[in-house]
Motif scaffolding. Structure first.
Motif, mmCIF file in Angstrom:
data_model
loop_
_atom_site.group_PDB
_atom_site.id
_atom_site.type_symbol
_atom_site.label_atom_id
_atom_site.label_comp_id
_atom_site.label_asym_id
_atom_site.label_seq_id
_atom_site.Cartn_x
_atom_site.Cartn_y
_atom_site.Cartn_z
ATOM 1 N N ALA A 167 0.858 -1.188 0.000
ATOM 2 C CA ALA A 167 0.000 0.000 0.000
ATOM 3 C C ALA A 167 0.890 1.232 0.000
ATOM 4 C CB ALA A 167 -0.908 -0.006 1.226
ATOM 5 N N MET A 168 0.714 2.099 -0.998
ATOM 6 C CA MET A 168 1.523 3.311 -1.145
ATOM 7 C C MET A 168 0.678 4.529 -0.762
ATOM 8 S SD MET A 168 4.394 2.053 -2.298
ATOM 9 C CE MET A 168 5.216 3.540 -2.857
ATOM 10 N N PHE A 169 1.111 5.232 0.276
ATOM 11 C CA PHE A 169 0.363 6.377 0.788
ATOM 12 C C PHE A 169 1.088 7.686 0.495
ATOM 13 C CE2 PHE A 169 -1.034 2.805 3.308
ATOM 14 C CZ PHE A 169 -2.389 3.027 3.505
ATOM 15 N N THR A 170 0.300 8.756 0.409
ATOM 16 C CA THR A 170 0.840 10.103 0.277
ATOM 17 C C THR A 170 0.374 10.931 1.468
ATOM 18 O OG1 THR A 170 0.834 9.999 -2.141
ATOM 19 C CG2 THR A 170 0.916 12.180 -1.138
ATOM 20 N N TYR A 212 6.365 14.020 27.302
ATOM 21 C CA TYR A 212 6.243 15.018 26.255
ATOM 22 C C TYR A 212 4.842 15.603 26.355
ATOM 23 C CZ TYR A 212 10.535 13.439 23.978
ATOM 24 O OH TYR A 212 11.837 13.131 23.695
ATOM 25 N N ARG A 213 4.718 16.863 26.015
ATOM 26 C CA ARG A 213 3.447 17.538 26.200
ATOM 27 C C ARG A 213 2.482 17.375 25.028
ATOM 28 N NH1 ARG A 213 5.821 23.156 28.873
ATOM 29 N NH2 ARG A 213 6.326 22.239 30.911
ATOM 30 N N ASP A 214 3.013 17.025 23.858
ATOM 31 C CA ASP A 214 2.186 16.973 22.654
ATOM 32 C C ASP A 214 2.255 15.600 21.982
ATOM 33 O OD1 ASP A 214 1.850 19.657 23.169
ATOM 34 O OD2 ASP A 214 3.214 20.324 21.586
ATOM 35 N N ASN A 215 1.414 15.450 20.977
ATOM 36 C CA ASN A 215 1.499 14.348 20.028
ATOM 37 C C ASN A 215 1.714 14.897 18.629
ATOM 38 O OD1 ASN A 215 -0.928 12.587 21.892
ATOM 39 N ND2 ASN A 215 1.137 11.849 21.536
ATOM 40 N N VAL A 216 2.509 14.240 17.857
ATOM 41 C CA VAL A 216 2.683 14.522 16.430
ATOM 42 C C VAL A 216 1.889 13.470 15.666
ATOM 43 C CG1 VAL A 216 4.311 14.620 14.512
ATOM 44 C CG2 VAL A 216 4.950 15.556 16.742
ATOM 45 N N ILE A 217 1.067 13.934 14.726
ATOM 46 C CA ILE A 217 0.217 13.035 13.944
ATOM 47 C C ILE A 217 0.410 13.324 12.464
ATOM 48 C CG2 ILE A 217 -2.131 12.199 13.552
ATOM 49 C CD1 ILE A 217 -2.836 13.645 16.251
ATOM 50 N N VAL A 218 0.749 12.289 11.717
ATOM 51 C CA VAL A 218 0.867 12.386 10.263
ATOM 52 C C VAL A 218 -0.364 11.733 9.644
ATOM 53 C CG1 VAL A 218 2.149 11.612 8.227
ATOM 54 C CG2 VAL A 218 3.385 12.427 10.256
ATOM 55 N N TYR A 219 -1.041 12.460 8.774
ATOM 56 C CA TYR A 219 -2.218 11.953 8.059
ATOM 57 C C TYR A 219 -1.824 11.640 6.616
ATOM 58 C CZ TYR A 219 -4.907 14.067 11.907
ATOM 59 O OH TYR A 219 -5.413 14.415 13.133
ATOM 60 N N ALA A 220 -2.280 10.505 6.108
ATOM 61 C CA ALA A 220 -1.970 10.131 4.724
ATOM 62 C C ALA A 220 -3.150 9.376 4.130
ATOM 63 C CB ALA A 220 -0.704 9.283 4.665
ATOM 64 N N ARG A 221 -3.185 9.317 2.803
ATOM 65 C CA ARG A 221 -4.224 8.548 2.125
ATOM 66 C C ARG A 221 -3.601 7.658 1.070
ATOM 67 N NH1 ARG A 221 -8.747 11.878 0.062
ATOM 68 N NH2 ARG A 221 -9.333 9.961 -1.010
ATOM 69 N N LEU A 222 -4.278 6.548 0.780
ATOM 70 C CA LEU A 222 -3.768 5.583 -0.200
ATOM 71 C C LEU A 222 -3.730 6.189 -1.582
ATOM 72 C CD1 LEU A 222 -2.830 2.609 -0.503
ATOM 73 C CD2 LEU A 222 -5.209 2.066 -1.099
ATOM 74 N N ALA A 223 -2.558 6.158 -2.212
ATOM 75 C CA ALA A 223 -2.385 6.694 -3.561
ATOM 76 C C ALA A 223 -2.326 5.586 -4.606
ATOM 77 C CB ALA A 223 -1.123 7.547 -3.630
ATOM 78 N N HIS A 224 -1.659 4.480 -4.267
ATOM 79 C CA HIS A 224 -1.502 3.358 -5.194
ATOM 80 C C HIS A 224 -1.579 2.051 -4.427
ATOM 81 C CE1 HIS A 224 -0.191 6.193 -8.276
ATOM 82 N NE2 HIS A 224 0.677 6.670 -7.415
ATOM 83 N N ALA A 225 -2.182 1.065 -5.053
ATOM 84 C CA ALA A 225 -2.267 -0.275 -4.481
ATOM 85 C C ALA A 225 -1.524 -1.233 -5.385
ATOM 86 C CB ALA A 225 -3.733 -0.704 -4.330
ATOM 87 N N HIS A 226 -0.415 -1.761 -4.909
ATOM 88 C CA HIS A 226 0.386 -2.705 -5.696
ATOM 89 C C HIS A 226 0.029 -4.128 -5.302
ATOM 90 C CE1 HIS A 226 3.047 0.319 -7.503
ATOM 91 N NE2 HIS A 226 2.944 0.948 -6.344
ATOM 92 N N PRO A 227 -0.495 -4.918 -6.224
ATOM 93 C CA PRO A 227 -0.895 -6.291 -5.881
ATOM 94 C C PRO A 227 0.320 -7.162 -5.597
ATOM 95 C CG PRO A 227 -1.077 -5.918 -8.243
ATOM 96 C CD PRO A 227 -0.751 -4.595 -7.637
ATOM 97 N N ALA A 228 0.029 -8.306 -5.026
ATOM 98 C CA ALA A 228 1.104 -9.260 -4.721
ATOM 99 C C ALA A 228 1.752 -9.747 -6.007
ATOM 100 C CB ALA A 228 0.524 -10.435 -3.945
#
Length: 228
Positions: A167-170, A212-228
């Protein structure tokens, strides 16, 4: 227990800090009715006094897709993740499953180098928000997500899955929130696409609470699905 000066990751540097080299730098406190947060101390039972909400139950699971509901972008069949790669951070790490502890908090990886997949959320590539958590520090070692806050929109994340597919995310955005204002609904809520969230600790280290006082959150969505 050792203490020492360390460099705070770029993207959430607020000055030179004295960090405690303790096990359990990262614990995800998952709360249905309150803010979810990643605690950064060794504890199986986070307390309200730490600045994070007391655990009650796991994060809300993404709502099931309703009949006829539209989805946007590619989707993949369910398959557990086995490895995550983030080229911009030079990260290539095995993934392990994480469930819930008895107190409702998320289990955490037992090393600095592994990334945990929260099994109560969808697997990466399937409909909904997959959640991966990693340490920023672990027993005095630099964690796999030490530089997570330096990521930017457009960066790539690839997740190899047990069925041989990838699964390739951006990345769409990177945010930092105080732990008592963790955006639970935005992180765990239902989506109309295959989404991914990467979570770690960030911000200043509070010597008084050893968190630590905060959380860092990275949001991404699926860009490409490479089959097996």
């Amino acid at each position: 227990m050792d203490t020492g000066d360390t460099v705070v990751p770029a993207g959430h540097r607020r000055g030179r800090l004295t960090l405690l080299a303790v096990a359990g730098i990262l614990i995800l406190t998952a709360v249905v009715t309150g803010a979810a947060a990643l605690n950064d101390r060794e504890s199986n039972s986070p307390r309200p006094s730490t600045g994070a909400a007391a655990p009650a139950a796991g994060p809300p699971a993404a709502a099931a897709q309703r009949p006829g509901e539209l989805t946007w972008g590619p989707l993949m069949a369910s398959s557990p993740p086995v490895r995550v790669s983030i080229p911009s951070l030079k990260v290539a790490s095995a993934t392990i499953p994480l469930g819930l502890q008895a107190d409702g908090s998320m289990q955490v990886p037992d090393s600095a180098t592994e990334v945990g997949w929260f099994t109560k959320a969808p697997p990466p590539g399937a409909l909904g928000p997959a959640v991966l958590a990693g340490h920023v520090n672990w027993k005095g070692k630099r964690g796999v997500f030490f530089e997570l806050g330096t990521m930017r929109a457009g960066d790539a994340i690839s997740v190899a899955r047990a069925d041989g597919s990838t699964a390739m995310f951006t990345v769409t955005k990177v945010q930092q929130h105080p732990k008592d204002r963790f955006p639970t609904d935005e992180v765990y809520g239902a989506t109309d696409h295959a989404a991914l969230r990467l979570i770690t600790c960030g911000g200043e280290f509070d010597d008084a609470t050893q968190h630590y006082r905060d959380n860092v959150i990275v949001y991404a969505r699926l860009a490409h699905a490479h089959p097996a």
